[in-house]
Write an enzyme that holds these catalytic residues in place. Sequence first.
Site, short mmCIF file in Angstrom:
data_model
loop_
_atom_site.label_atom_id
_atom_site.label_comp_id
_atom_site.label_asym_id
_atom_site.label_seq_id
_atom_site.Cartn_x
_atom_site.Cartn_y
_atom_site.Cartn_z
CB SER A 184 3.73 22.40 -66.32
OG SER A 184 3.00 21.67 -67.28
CB VAL A 185 1.00 25.64 -69.10
CG1 VAL A 185 2.20 25.45 -69.91
CG2 VAL A 185 -0.17 26.54 -70.22
CE LYS A 186 3.90 22.26 -73.23
NZ LYS A 186 3.69 22.37 -74.63
CG ASP A 187 -1.10 19.36 -65.57
OD1 ASP A 187 -0.01 18.94 -65.85
OD2 ASP A 187 -1.42 19.51 -64.30
NE ARG A 188 -4.28 26.39 -68.68
CZ ARG A 188 -5.57 26.93 -68.38
NH1 ARG A 188 -6.57 26.53 -68.85
NH2 ARG A 188 -5.64 27.67 -67.32
#
Length: 324
Positions: free
Chosen positions: A42-46
Amino acid sequence: MRPFETILDGVGRTPLLHLGRLGSGFPAEIFAKLEFLNPMGSVKDRIAKYMIEKAEREGRLKPGDTVVDNSSGNTALGLAMVCALKGYGVKMVVRDCLSPEKIKFLKALGVELVFVDHTLPPESPDSYNNITPRIARETPGGFYLDQHNNRDNNECHYRTTGPEIWEQMEGRIDFFLAGVGTGGTLCGAAKFLKEKNPGIRVVGIDPEGSIFFDYFHTRRLVRPKPYLLEGLGDEFLIGCVDFGLMDDMIRVSDREAFAMTRRLVRTEGVLAGGSSGAAAWAALSLAETLDRPARIVTIFPDSAGRYLSTIFNDDWLREKNIIP
Ligand SMILES: Cc1ncc(COP(=O)(O)O)c(C=O)c1O
């Protein structure tokens, strides 16, 4: 591509996909940034990587600490990866309606979970938002990340997602649309894109039942209603949502988002999650109103694998009155 030193080197630099089949027949073109191709999906790894490394650099996070936050699951997964590598504990507050797949992933990763009753009113001291800072204070070595109000979240997307989109689109962007959960993705990337070209129109996507859409259009706070879409919307205003960067907001129902999530598989062969369906629905609705060529960019935050027992399960959809 050189070998990665750690899995964290795989965060970001995700592909941008032209949704040529979904958008066929319209003069506008739609592109989606495939954030589900990050290592934990997901984008949340960033933000997990960016916010933890920034807190370490600034001495706010110390060896042996436990990172605490509330999450609809994806931030928790990103943090589990980052903290496993760096040796921090992870304690996450999640709603008891979280998809079973996400719960299984989080348990497999050794994340300590605190479940809260999703039907509690936002003003309850034990609600999802109110209980988290208290748990962080009560946890020995607790470090409250506060992804909803900590603008390091926006800064991460200002420095990574925004520039990547600009480069991949070679600066030719007319609209940037994204779902608003914490608001970090939309507002961080939009700030960068608007600095490059103030003419880019920025559109936030909000689920029916959340308060952001009404607040954007009327500056009034409505009473939130329950909805099923995970990851987008909220019950009250939060610090990372910058309404000043948005030119418009679109509202999407659970039914529209879920139907489009399934259509994405058939039309584009893309197994994305519900907020990606919401994003594709909003992008297509916008394309339908445009009678001139335009380039619309949106974000696909996570993958279908997290919703096999919900969005991709007809029995669940029937039970929730989404399909007859
Ligand atoms: C599935 C999903 N989509 C979209 C978002 C929204 O991203 P942001 O928090 O950057 O607004 C989230 C955030 O939790 C999410 O989990």
